[in-house]
Scaffold this motif. Structure first.
Motif, PDB file in Angstrom:
ATOM      1  N   THR A   1       0.728  -1.186  -0.133  1.00 41.26           N
ATOM      2  CA  THR A   1       0.067   0.166   0.009  1.00 41.26           C
ATOM      3  C   THR A   1       0.834   1.383   0.124  1.00 41.26           C
ATOM      4  OG1 THR A   1      -0.096  -0.258   2.570  1.00 41.26           O
ATOM      5  CG2 THR A   1      -2.040  -1.007   1.195  1.00 41.26           C
ATOM      6  N   SER A   2       1.988   1.398   0.354  1.00 44.11           N
ATOM      7  CA  SER A   2       3.119   2.184   0.314  1.00 44.11           C
ATOM      8  C   SER A   2       3.755   2.502  -1.089  1.00 44.11           C
ATOM      9  CB  SER A   2       3.753   2.295   1.342  1.00 44.11           C
ATOM     10  OG  SER A   2       4.917   1.141   1.431  1.00 44.11           O
ATOM     11  N   GLY A   3       3.308   1.889  -2.042  1.00 46.79           N
ATOM     12  CA  GLY A   3       4.176   2.077  -3.143  1.00 46.79           C
ATOM     13  C   GLY A   3       4.833   0.588  -3.730  1.00 46.79           C
ATOM     14  N   GLY A   4       5.678   0.368  -2.888  1.00 46.26           N
ATOM     15  CA  GLY A   4       6.329  -1.011  -3.006  1.00 46.26           C
ATOM     16  C   GLY A   4       6.906  -1.221  -4.380  1.00 46.26           C
ATOM     17  N   HIS A   5       6.753  -2.454  -5.035  1.00 48.38           N
ATOM     18  CA  HIS A   5       7.093  -2.707  -6.306  1.00 48.38           C
ATOM     19  C   HIS A   5       5.897  -2.717  -7.340  1.00 48.38           C
ATOM     20  CE1 HIS A   5      11.023  -4.143  -4.760  1.00 48.38           C
ATOM     21  NE2 HIS A   5      10.185  -4.592  -3.643  1.00 48.38           N
ATOM     22  N   ASP A   6       4.765  -2.200  -6.887  1.00 49.83           N
ATOM     23  CA  ASP A   6       3.571  -1.923  -7.813  1.00 49.83           C
ATOM     24  C   ASP A   6       4.085  -0.687  -8.591  1.00 49.83           C
ATOM     25  OD1 ASP A   6       2.710  -4.308  -7.037  1.00 49.83           O
ATOM     26  OD2 ASP A   6       1.510  -3.543  -5.486  1.00 49.83           O
ATOM     27  N   SER A   7       4.906   0.310  -8.284  1.00 48.22           N
ATOM     28  CA  SER A   7       5.187   1.419  -8.815  1.00 48.22           C
ATOM     29  C   SER A   7       6.411   1.447  -9.424  1.00 48.22           C
ATOM     30  CB  SER A   7       4.898   2.744  -7.766  1.00 48.22           C
ATOM     31  OG  SER A   7       5.818   2.631  -6.848  1.00 48.22           O
ATOM     32  N   ALA A   8       6.765   2.417 -10.451  1.00 51.06           N
ATOM     33  CA  ALA A   8       8.001   2.349 -11.084  1.00 51.06           C
ATOM     34  C   ALA A   8       9.058   3.015 -10.152  1.00 51.06           C
ATOM     35  CB  ALA A   8       7.774   3.290 -12.016  1.00 51.06           C
ATOM     36  N   PRO A   9      10.241   2.330 -10.340  1.00 49.89           N
ATOM     37  CA  PRO A   9      11.310   2.921  -9.331  1.00 49.89           C
ATOM     38  C   PRO A   9      11.892   4.195  -9.545  1.00 49.89           C
ATOM     39  CG  PRO A   9      12.297   1.150 -11.135  1.00 49.89           C
ATOM     40  CD  PRO A   9      10.554   1.230 -10.915  1.00 49.89           C
ATOM     41  N   ALA A  10      12.011   5.057  -8.644  1.00 55.40           N
ATOM     42  CA  ALA A  10      12.600   6.300  -8.977  1.00 55.40           C
ATOM     43  C   ALA A  10      13.863   6.385  -9.397  1.00 55.40           C
ATOM     44  CB  ALA A  10      12.609   7.175  -7.407  1.00 55.40           C
ATOM     45  N   MET A  11      14.701   5.546  -9.226  1.00 51.06           N
ATOM     46  CA  MET A  11      16.107   5.485  -9.694  1.00 51.06           C
ATOM     47  C   MET A  11      16.675   3.964  -9.383  1.00 51.06           C
ATOM     48  SD  MET A  11      18.717   6.876  -6.791  1.00 51.06           S
ATOM     49  CE  MET A  11      18.274   8.846  -7.060  1.00 51.06           C
ATOM     50  N   THR A  12      17.676   3.588 -10.367  1.00 54.80           N
ATOM     51  CA  THR A  12      18.491   2.343 -10.330  1.00 54.80           C
ATOM     52  C   THR A  12      19.896   2.837 -10.028  1.00 54.80           C
ATOM     53  OG1 THR A  12      17.127   1.519 -11.963  1.00 54.80           O
ATOM     54  CG2 THR A  12      19.168   0.354 -11.426  1.00 54.80           C
ATOM     55  N   ALA A  13      20.176   2.038  -8.692  1.00 52.78           N
ATOM     56  CA  ALA A  13      21.784   2.353  -8.011  1.00 52.78           C
ATOM     57  C   ALA A  13      22.394   1.038  -8.470  1.00 52.78           C
ATOM     58  CB  ALA A  13      21.502   2.653  -6.561  1.00 52.78           C
ATOM     59  N   ARG A  14      23.745   1.285  -8.630  1.00 49.34           N
ATOM     60  CA  ARG A  14      24.736   0.437  -8.956  1.00 49.34           C
ATOM     61  C   ARG A  14      25.696   0.402  -7.817  1.00 49.34           C
ATOM     62  NH1 ARG A  14      27.375  -0.585 -14.817  1.00 49.34           N
ATOM     63  NH2 ARG A  14      25.289  -0.480 -14.944  1.00 49.34           N
ATOM     64  N   LEU A  15      25.736  -0.845  -7.189  1.00 50.59           N
ATOM     65  CA  LEU A  15      26.557  -1.052  -6.157  1.00 50.59           C
ATOM     66  C   LEU A  15      27.578  -2.113  -6.161  1.00 50.59           C
ATOM     67  CD1 LEU A  15      23.431  -1.152  -3.533  1.00 50.59           C
ATOM     68  CD2 LEU A  15      24.625   0.988  -4.205  1.00 50.59           C
ATOM     69  N   TRP A  16      28.755  -2.063  -5.166  1.00 49.47           N
ATOM     70  CA  TRP A  16      29.565  -3.065  -5.096  1.00 49.47           C
ATOM     71  C   TRP A  16      29.259  -3.798  -3.664  1.00 49.47           C
ATOM     72  CZ3 TRP A  16      33.004  -3.935  -1.049  1.00 49.47           C
ATOM     73  CH2 TRP A  16      33.800  -5.060  -1.040  1.00 49.47           C
ATOM     74  N   LEU A  17      28.872  -4.992  -3.659  1.00 54.78           N
ATOM     75  CA  LEU A  17      28.616  -5.878  -2.275  1.00 54.78           C
ATOM     76  C   LEU A  17      29.563  -6.756  -2.155  1.00 54.78           C
ATOM     77  CD1 LEU A  17      24.798  -6.457  -2.812  1.00 54.78           C
ATOM     78  CD2 LEU A  17      26.079  -4.536  -1.959  1.00 54.78           C
ATOM     79  N   ALA A  18      30.300  -6.836  -0.816  1.00 56.48           N
ATOM     80  CA  ALA A  18      31.299  -7.585  -0.464  1.00 56.48           C
ATOM     81  C   ALA A  18      30.796  -9.097  -0.834  1.00 56.48           C
ATOM     82  CB  ALA A  18      31.851  -7.686   0.881  1.00 56.48           C
ATOM     83  N   ALA A  19      31.580  -9.943  -1.130  1.00 61.47           N
ATOM     84  CA  ALA A  19      31.244 -11.505  -1.418  1.00 61.47           C
ATOM     85  C   ALA A  19      30.441 -11.869  -0.186  1.00 61.47           C
ATOM     86  CB  ALA A  19      32.373 -12.355  -1.613  1.00 61.47           C
TER      87      ALA A  19
END
Length: 326
Positions: free
Chosen positions: A236-254
């Motif tokens: 009800t608060s937007g979630g994945h039913d609405s379009a994302p505001a931005m796409t971030a690219r991240l590095w995540l440690a293994a």
């Protein structure tokens, strides 16, 4: 707590543990040192009520009952089987996690409860290091209405409050049967049955204006067992039913940052210095709160794009390093 009151509480616990009978308040007044100092019956009654509440807040199981059908007033006792704590065996890393959890909450109500839990663990002989220094210490910040709403949920009591919608400065009175308080995307929400709309609704705590007022008697509200509060808020608060505001690219440690991995897509491998990790893309639906979410993972995450998110995360980590929890 004064020394005299602490001694009185200890004496009260010992007295109630040492008997299988229910002791009336008048009997307790005569045998427990400290109560004889009460000048009047009313003063003793207030003192005893405060002490009972204190014992319950400490988690001591205070039983109320009568020894026979001929007794005219209730008595009190502590069942030893309920009072004694079972064996607690925590590994060093588990004990450290418990201490960190006690430092996690930025809320007066929950801070007190967390430290009460540490006292009980130490009483059981479990060493808990409160001064363990993680690389990044997360903090959970709550709104002023968090405590009253959580208390209403625990009591099962209806609440009323003034609420401001995101698209309007107008405030409206809401009457809610609260089912629970949950965090979603670094925001706090209360979920329940909205009596004004006669339907389930969630409300963001930061948009509640003024005090929380309780309505009716405790125990009137029951949460439907089939309702998943977090899924309800997400839907009800937007979630994945609405379009994302931005796409971030991240590095995540293994093998790290599982919370981000659940929401991201691995698009490649990448090394940062001597550390191996994954290149991940994450859709952000709430960019204004994403920096808190990402920074909470500490050195396990590095923001590559966009620059505005990278700077926001870096600012938060620098404040933590300087000792400013906010």
């Amino acid at each position: 707590m004064s020394t005299a009151r602490a001694e009185r509480l200890v004496n009260l616990v010992l007295a109630l543990l040492s008997t299988r009978q229910f002791l009336t308040a008048e009997r307790i007044r005569g045998i427990v040192p400290g109560y004889a100092d009460a000048a009047t019956d009313e003063a003793f009654s207030r003192m005893f009520e405060r002490d009972k509440n204190e014992l319950r807040e400490l988690g001591i199981p205070l039983e109320t009952g009568r020894n026979s059908v001929f007794d005219s007033v209730d008595g009190y006792r502590i069942a030893r089987r309920d009072y004694e704590l079972g064996e607690v065996d925590l590994a060093p890393d588990e004990a450290t996690a418990v201490a960190l959890a006690a430092r996690l909450w930025d809320s007066p109500e929950l801070t007190g409860q967390a430290h009460g839990a540490l006292v009980k663990l130490r009483a059981a002989g479990v060493e808990v290091d409160e001064h363990a220094a993680p690389i990044v210490e997360p903090r959970v910040h709550t709104e002023p209405t968090f405590g009253p709403l959580l208390a209403a949920v625990q009591r099962g009591q209806v609440v009323r409050f003034d609420y401001r919608r995101s698209d309007s400065p107008e405030r409206r009175l809401r009457t809610l049967e609260p089912w629970g308080v949950v965090s979603w995307r670094a925001r706090w929400y209360v979920v329940g049955h909205d009596r004004d709309r006669d339907a389930p609704r969630c409300f963001r705590l930061s948009r509640i204006i003024g005090d929380i007022r309780t309505v009716g008697r405790p125990g009137a509200v029951r949460r439907p067992p089939e309702v998943n509060l977090l899924e309800f808020v997400a839907g009800t608060s937007g979630g994945h039913d609405s379009a994302p505001a931005m796409t971030a690219r991240l590095w995540l440690a293994a093998g790290r940052a599982a919370g981000i991995r659940r929401h991201g897509k691995v698009i490649g491998r990448m090394s940062v210095g001597d550390d191996e990790g994954d290149l991940v893309e994450v859709d952000l639906y709430f960019p204004e709160s994403a920096a808190d979410w990402v920074a909470g993972h500490g050195p396990d995450v590095l923001v590559l794009e966009p620059d505005v998110l990278a700077k926001s995360v870096r600012d938060r980590l620098e404040r933590v390093a300087l000792g400013d929890g906010r």
